[in-house]
Design a protein around this motif. Structure first.
Motif, PDB file in Angstrom:
ATOM      1  N   GLY A  26      -3.782  -7.767   8.555  1.00  0.00           N
ATOM      2  CA  GLY A  26      -4.549  -6.780   9.301  1.00  0.00           C
ATOM      3  C   GLY A  26      -6.008  -6.876   8.930  1.00  0.00           C
ATOM      4  N   ARG A  27      -6.783  -6.035   9.530  1.00  0.00           N
ATOM      5  CA  ARG A  27      -8.225  -6.083   9.323  1.00  0.00           C
ATOM      6  C   ARG A  27      -8.693  -5.169   8.205  1.00  0.00           C
ATOM      7  NH1 ARG A  27     -10.863  -5.878  15.411  1.00  0.00           N
ATOM      8  NH2 ARG A  27      -9.981  -7.852  16.163  1.00  0.00           N
ATOM      9  N   ALA A  28      -9.829  -5.516   7.674  1.00  0.00           N
ATOM     10  CA  ALA A  28     -10.544  -4.635   6.746  1.00  0.00           C
ATOM     11  C   ALA A  28      -9.683  -4.197   5.570  1.00  0.00           C
ATOM     12  CB  ALA A  28     -11.091  -3.416   7.486  1.00  0.00           C
ATOM     13  N   PHE A  29      -8.983  -5.141   4.963  1.00  0.00           N
ATOM     14  CA  PHE A  29      -8.108  -4.810   3.833  1.00  0.00           C
ATOM     15  C   PHE A  29      -8.881  -4.106   2.726  1.00  0.00           C
ATOM     16  CE2 PHE A  29      -4.550  -5.128   1.104  1.00  0.00           C
ATOM     17  CZ  PHE A  29      -4.983  -5.545  -0.148  1.00  0.00           C
ATOM     18  N   SER A  30     -10.105  -4.534   2.492  1.00  0.00           N
ATOM     19  CA  SER A  30     -10.872  -3.945   1.384  1.00  0.00           C
ATOM     20  C   SER A  30     -11.197  -2.478   1.622  1.00  0.00           C
ATOM     21  CB  SER A  30     -12.167  -4.738   1.168  1.00  0.00           C
ATOM     22  OG  SER A  30     -13.004  -4.641   2.310  1.00  0.00           O
ATOM     23  N   ARG A  66       2.447   0.356 -19.205  1.00  0.00           N
ATOM     24  CA  ARG A  66       3.456  -0.683 -18.940  1.00  0.00           C
ATOM     25  C   ARG A  66       3.182  -1.442 -17.648  1.00  0.00           C
ATOM     26  NH1 ARG A  66       8.772   0.431 -18.113  1.00  0.00           N
ATOM     27  NH2 ARG A  66       8.327   2.441 -17.094  1.00  0.00           N
ATOM     28  N   PHE A  67       2.629  -0.757 -16.658  1.00  0.00           N
ATOM     29  CA  PHE A  67       2.386  -1.369 -15.351  1.00  0.00           C
ATOM     30  C   PHE A  67       0.886  -1.537 -15.135  1.00  0.00           C
ATOM     31  CE2 PHE A  67       6.423   0.568 -13.148  1.00  0.00           C
ATOM     32  CZ  PHE A  67       7.216   0.004 -14.139  1.00  0.00           C
ATOM     33  N   THR A  68       0.521  -2.610 -14.441  1.00  0.00           N
ATOM     34  CA  THR A  68      -0.872  -2.848 -14.089  1.00  0.00           C
ATOM     35  C   THR A  68      -0.961  -3.248 -12.627  1.00  0.00           C
ATOM     36  OG1 THR A  68      -1.377  -3.616 -16.339  1.00  0.00           O
ATOM     37  CG2 THR A  68      -2.952  -4.161 -14.598  1.00  0.00           C
ATOM     38  N   VAL A  69      -1.777  -2.527 -11.882  1.00  0.00           N
ATOM     39  CA  VAL A  69      -1.972  -2.839 -10.468  1.00  0.00           C
ATOM     40  C   VAL A  69      -3.281  -3.596 -10.314  1.00  0.00           C
ATOM     41  CG1 VAL A  69      -3.143  -0.640  -9.954  1.00  0.00           C
ATOM     42  CG2 VAL A  69      -1.945  -1.889  -8.124  1.00  0.00           C
ATOM     43  N   SER A  70      -3.279  -4.555  -9.395  1.00  0.00           N
ATOM     44  CA  SER A  70      -4.488  -5.329  -9.129  1.00  0.00           C
ATOM     45  C   SER A  70      -4.500  -5.727  -7.656  1.00  0.00           C
ATOM     46  CB  SER A  70      -4.544  -6.568 -10.019  1.00  0.00           C
ATOM     47  OG  SER A  70      -3.426  -7.403  -9.787  1.00  0.00           O
ATOM     48  N   ARG A  71      -5.644  -6.126  -7.178  1.00  0.00           N
ATOM     49  CA  ARG A  71      -5.739  -6.569  -5.782  1.00  0.00           C
ATOM     50  C   ARG A  71      -6.758  -7.685  -5.666  1.00  0.00           C
ATOM     51  NH1 ARG A  71      -7.311  -1.590  -2.251  1.00  0.00           N
ATOM     52  NH2 ARG A  71      -7.631  -3.157  -0.608  1.00  0.00           N
ATOM     53  N   ASP A  72      -6.561  -8.486  -4.655  1.00  0.00           N
ATOM     54  CA  ASP A  72      -7.498  -9.551  -4.326  1.00  0.00           C
ATOM     55  C   ASP A  72      -7.869  -9.352  -2.873  1.00  0.00           C
ATOM     56  OD1 ASP A  72      -8.788 -11.913  -3.573  1.00  0.00           O
ATOM     57  OD2 ASP A  72      -7.617 -13.124  -4.971  1.00  0.00           O
ATOM     58  N   ASN A  73      -9.049  -8.800  -2.632  1.00  0.00           N
ATOM     59  CA  ASN A  73      -9.444  -8.484  -1.262  1.00  0.00           C
ATOM     60  C   ASN A  73      -9.672  -9.738  -0.421  1.00  0.00           C
ATOM     61  OD1 ASN A  73      -9.309  -5.704  -1.656  1.00  0.00           O
ATOM     62  ND2 ASN A  73     -11.437  -5.590  -2.347  1.00  0.00           N
ATOM     63  N   ALA A  74      -9.984 -10.836  -1.057  1.00  0.00           N
ATOM     64  CA  ALA A  74     -10.181 -12.077  -0.319  1.00  0.00           C
ATOM     65  C   ALA A  74      -8.857 -12.634   0.191  1.00  0.00           C
ATOM     66  CB  ALA A  74     -10.867 -13.109  -1.200  1.00  0.00           C
ATOM     67  N   LYS A  75      -7.776 -12.336  -0.520  1.00  0.00           N
ATOM     68  CA  LYS A  75      -6.466 -12.854  -0.136  1.00  0.00           C
ATOM     69  C   LYS A  75      -5.579 -11.784   0.503  1.00  0.00           C
ATOM     70  CE  LYS A  75      -6.383 -16.408  -3.737  1.00  0.00           C
ATOM     71  NZ  LYS A  75      -5.653 -16.937  -4.926  1.00  0.00           N
ATOM     72  N   ASN A  76      -6.103 -10.562   0.600  1.00  0.00           N
ATOM     73  CA  ASN A  76      -5.324  -9.446   1.171  1.00  0.00           C
ATOM     74  C   ASN A  76      -4.027  -9.204   0.399  1.00  0.00           C
ATOM     75  OD1 ASN A  76      -7.313  -9.371   3.103  1.00  0.00           O
ATOM     76  ND2 ASN A  76      -5.909  -9.239   4.836  1.00  0.00           N
ATOM     77  N   TYR A  93      11.080  -1.074  -4.615  1.00  0.00           N
ATOM     78  CA  TYR A  93       9.647  -0.851  -4.738  1.00  0.00           C
ATOM     79  C   TYR A  93       8.973  -1.145  -3.403  1.00  0.00           C
ATOM     80  CZ  TYR A  93       9.935  -0.234  -9.753  1.00  0.00           C
ATOM     81  OH  TYR A  93      10.217   0.262 -11.006  1.00  0.00           O
ATOM     82  N   TYR A  94       8.144  -0.196  -2.987  1.00  0.00           N
ATOM     83  CA  TYR A  94       7.460  -0.295  -1.709  1.00  0.00           C
ATOM     84  C   TYR A  94       5.953  -0.385  -1.896  1.00  0.00           C
ATOM     85  CZ  TYR A  94      11.877   1.386   0.241  1.00  0.00           C
ATOM     86  OH  TYR A  94      13.189   1.529   0.589  1.00  0.00           O
ATOM     87  N   CYS A  95       5.358  -1.240  -1.116  1.00  0.00           N
ATOM     88  CA  CYS A  95       3.906  -1.317  -1.008  1.00  0.00           C
ATOM     89  C   CYS A  95       3.487  -0.406   0.148  1.00  0.00           C
ATOM     90  CB  CYS A  95       3.520  -2.770  -0.737  1.00  0.00           C
ATOM     91  SG  CYS A  95       1.775  -3.084  -0.480  1.00  0.00           S
ATOM     92  N   ALA A  96       2.395   0.310  -0.030  1.00  0.00           N
ATOM     93  CA  ALA A  96       1.924   1.225   1.007  1.00  0.00           C
ATOM     94  C   ALA A  96       0.407   1.133   1.126  1.00  0.00           C
ATOM     95  CB  ALA A  96       2.337   2.650   0.679  1.00  0.00           C
ATOM     96  N   GLY A  97      -0.091   1.414   2.315  1.00  0.00           N
ATOM     97  CA  GLY A  97      -1.529   1.361   2.536  1.00  0.00           C
ATOM     98  C   GLY A  97      -2.018   2.476   3.428  1.00  0.00           C
ATOM     99  N   ARG A  98      -3.266   2.828   3.258  1.00  0.00           N
ATOM    100  CA  ARG A  98      -3.911   3.824   4.112  1.00  0.00           C
ATOM    101  C   ARG A  98      -5.390   3.476   4.199  1.00  0.00           C
ATOM    102  NH1 ARG A  98      -4.035   8.872  -0.313  1.00  0.00           N
ATOM    103  NH2 ARG A  98      -5.953   8.162  -1.368  1.00  0.00           N
ATOM    104  N   VAL A  99      -6.027   3.879   5.241  1.00  0.00           N
ATOM    105  CA  VAL A  99      -7.475   3.755   5.326  1.00  0.00           C
ATOM    106  C   VAL A  99      -8.055   4.579   4.179  1.00  0.00           C
ATOM    107  CG1 VAL A  99      -9.513   4.228   6.713  1.00  0.00           C
ATOM    108  CG2 VAL A  99      -7.434   3.390   7.815  1.00  0.00           C
ATOM    109  N   GLN A 100      -9.079   4.069   3.539  1.00  0.00           N
ATOM    110  CA  GLN A 100      -9.600   4.747   2.352  1.00  0.00           C
ATOM    111  C   GLN A 100      -9.810   6.228   2.610  1.00  0.00           C
ATOM    112  OE1 GLN A 100     -12.989   2.324   1.521  1.00  0.00           O
ATOM    113  NE2 GLN A 100     -14.317   3.394   2.957  1.00  0.00           N
ATOM    114  N   SER A 101      -9.399   7.020   1.635  1.00  0.00           N
ATOM    115  CA  SER A 101      -9.311   8.455   1.835  1.00  0.00           C
ATOM    116  C   SER A 101      -9.524   9.174   0.513  1.00  0.00           C
ATOM    117  CB  SER A 101      -7.924   8.782   2.395  1.00  0.00           C
ATOM    118  OG  SER A 101      -7.667  10.159   2.378  1.00  0.00           O
ATOM    119  N   LEU A 102      -9.863  10.459   0.627  1.00  0.00           N
ATOM    120  CA  LEU A 102      -9.974  11.299  -0.554  1.00  0.00           C
ATOM    121  C   LEU A 102      -8.718  12.125  -0.774  1.00  0.00           C
ATOM    122  CD1 LEU A 102     -13.692  12.497  -0.271  1.00  0.00           C
ATOM    123  CD2 LEU A 102     -12.743  10.652  -1.657  1.00  0.00           C
ATOM    124  N   LEU A 103      -7.700  11.847   0.009  1.00  0.00           N
ATOM    125  CA  LEU A 103      -6.421  12.515  -0.212  1.00  0.00           C
ATOM    126  C   LEU A 103      -5.895  12.155  -1.600  1.00  0.00           C
ATOM    127  CD1 LEU A 103      -4.572  11.964   3.190  1.00  0.00           C
ATOM    128  CD2 LEU A 103      -5.374  14.151   2.269  1.00  0.00           C
TER     129      LEU A 103
END
Length: 122
Positions: A26-30, A66-76, A93-103
Protein backbone atom coordinates in the motif's frame (compact mmCIF):
# COMPACT_ATOMS: atom_id res chain seq x y z
CA UNK A 1 -6.05 0.41 1.52
CA UNK A 2 -3.16 -1.48 3.09
CA UNK A 3 -2.71 -5.22 2.83
CA UNK A 4 -0.68 -6.91 5.55
CA UNK A 5 0.94 -10.34 5.43
CA UNK A 6 2.65 -11.87 8.45
CA UNK A 7 5.27 -14.61 8.48
CA UNK A 8 7.74 -16.22 10.83
CA UNK A 9 5.51 -18.10 13.23
CA UNK A 10 6.24 -21.65 14.27
CA UNK A 11 6.79 -24.16 17.04
CA UNK A 12 9.59 -23.31 19.46
CA UNK A 13 10.68 -24.36 22.92
CA UNK A 14 10.36 -22.26 26.03
CA UNK A 15 13.31 -19.90 26.25
CA UNK A 16 13.82 -19.78 22.50
CA UNK A 17 13.61 -16.71 20.28
CA UNK A 18 11.48 -16.07 17.23
CA UNK A 19 11.19 -13.21 14.76
CA UNK A 20 7.89 -12.33 13.16
CA UNK A 21 7.69 -10.20 10.05
CA UNK A 22 4.89 -8.26 8.43
CA UNK A 23 4.98 -6.90 4.90
CA UNK A 24 2.62 -4.09 3.96
CA UNK A 25 1.33 -3.50 0.46
CA UNK A 26 0.00 0.00 0.00
CA UNK A 27 0.94 3.62 -0.08
CA UNK A 28 2.60 5.86 2.45
CA UNK A 29 3.70 3.10 4.81
CA UNK A 30 5.82 5.54 6.79
CA UNK A 31 2.69 7.53 7.63
CA UNK A 32 1.05 4.51 9.22
CA UNK A 33 1.30 3.42 12.81
CA UNK A 34 1.89 -0.32 13.03
CA UNK A 35 1.21 -2.74 15.84
CA UNK A 36 1.27 -6.37 16.85
CA UNK A 37 -1.58 -8.06 18.65
CA UNK A 38 -2.07 -11.66 19.70
CA UNK A 39 -4.94 -13.96 20.52
CA UNK A 40 -4.71 -17.23 22.38
CA UNK A 41 -7.48 -19.85 22.26
CA UNK A 42 -10.39 -18.85 24.47
CA UNK A 43 -8.93 -15.42 25.18
CA UNK A 44 -9.53 -11.96 23.84
CA UNK A 45 -7.12 -10.39 21.41
CA UNK A 46 -4.51 -8.36 23.26
CA UNK A 47 -2.08 -5.63 22.37
CA UNK A 48 1.59 -6.60 22.16
CA UNK A 49 3.59 -3.76 20.65
CA UNK A 50 3.34 -0.55 18.61
CA UNK A 51 5.65 1.51 16.45
CA UNK A 52 5.17 4.85 14.76
CA UNK A 53 6.60 5.82 11.44
CA UNK A 54 9.42 7.67 13.19
CA UNK A 55 10.32 4.60 15.23
CA UNK A 56 8.74 5.56 18.55
CA UNK A 57 7.52 2.35 20.15
CA UNK A 58 5.44 1.00 23.00
CA UNK A 59 4.96 -2.41 24.58
CA UNK A 60 2.53 -4.31 26.71
CA UNK A 61 3.94 -5.02 30.14
CA UNK A 62 4.44 -8.72 29.36
CA UNK A 63 6.50 -7.80 26.29
CA UNK A 64 8.84 -5.28 27.86
CA UNK A 65 12.41 -6.52 27.99
CA UNK A 66 11.65 -9.62 25.90
CA UNK A 67 10.13 -8.31 22.66
CA UNK A 68 11.50 -5.69 20.28
CA UNK A 69 9.52 -4.09 17.48
CA UNK A 70 11.21 -2.51 14.48
CA UNK A 71 10.28 -1.29 11.03
CA UNK A 72 11.92 -0.57 7.72
CA UNK A 73 9.95 2.11 5.91
CA UNK A 74 11.93 1.59 2.73
CA UNK A 75 10.89 -2.06 2.60
CA UNK A 76 7.39 -1.62 4.08
CA UNK A 77 8.09 -4.11 6.81
CA UNK A 78 7.58 -4.30 10.54
CA UNK A 79 9.18 -7.01 12.63
CA UNK A 80 8.69 -8.37 16.12
CA UNK A 81 11.72 -10.00 17.68
CA UNK A 82 10.65 -12.20 20.59
CA UNK A 83 13.04 -13.74 23.06
CA UNK A 84 12.80 -15.79 26.24
CA UNK A 85 9.52 -17.17 25.00
CA UNK A 86 7.13 -18.71 27.48
CA UNK A 87 4.19 -21.08 27.17
CA UNK A 88 1.88 -18.11 27.72
CA UNK A 89 3.22 -16.49 24.55
CA UNK A 90 1.53 -19.16 22.44
CA UNK A 91 -1.06 -17.41 20.28
CA UNK A 92 -1.90 -16.25 16.81
CA UNK A 93 0.01 -13.02 16.26
CA UNK A 94 -1.52 -10.32 14.09
CA UNK A 95 0.04 -7.35 12.39
CA UNK A 96 -2.17 -4.26 12.33
CA UNK A 97 -1.95 -0.81 10.80
CA UNK A 98 -3.67 2.55 10.95
CA UNK A 99 -3.06 5.97 9.50
CA UNK A 100 -0.92 7.80 12.04
CA UNK A 101 -3.08 8.84 14.93
CA UNK A 102 -3.09 10.12 18.48
CA UNK A 103 -5.46 7.39 19.54
CA UNK A 104 -4.21 5.02 22.22
CA UNK A 105 -1.69 2.53 20.86
CA UNK A 106 -4.15 -0.37 21.16
CA UNK A 107 -7.04 1.19 19.26
CA UNK A 108 -8.13 2.38 15.85
CA UNK A 109 -6.51 -0.17 13.54
CA UNK A 110 -8.20 -0.44 10.18
CA UNK A 111 -5.85 -2.94 8.58
CA UNK A 112 -5.14 -6.46 9.79
CA UNK A 113 -3.11 -9.37 8.57
CA UNK A 114 -4.32 -12.96 8.57
CA UNK A 115 -2.16 -13.91 11.54
CA UNK A 116 0.72 -16.26 12.15
CA UNK A 117 0.70 -19.03 14.75
CA UNK A 118 3.31 -19.09 17.48
CA UNK A 119 3.41 -22.17 19.68
CA UNK A 120 5.78 -22.40 22.62
CA UNK A 121 6.32 -25.79 24.19
CA UNK A 122 7.86 -26.35 27.60
Amino acid sequence: QVRLVESGGGLVKAGDSLRLSCVAAGRAFSRHDMAWFRQAPGKEREFVSFIRGNGDSAYADFAKGRFTVSRDNAKNTVDLQMSSLKDDDSAVYYCAGRVQSLLPTNRGYAYWGQGTQVTVSS
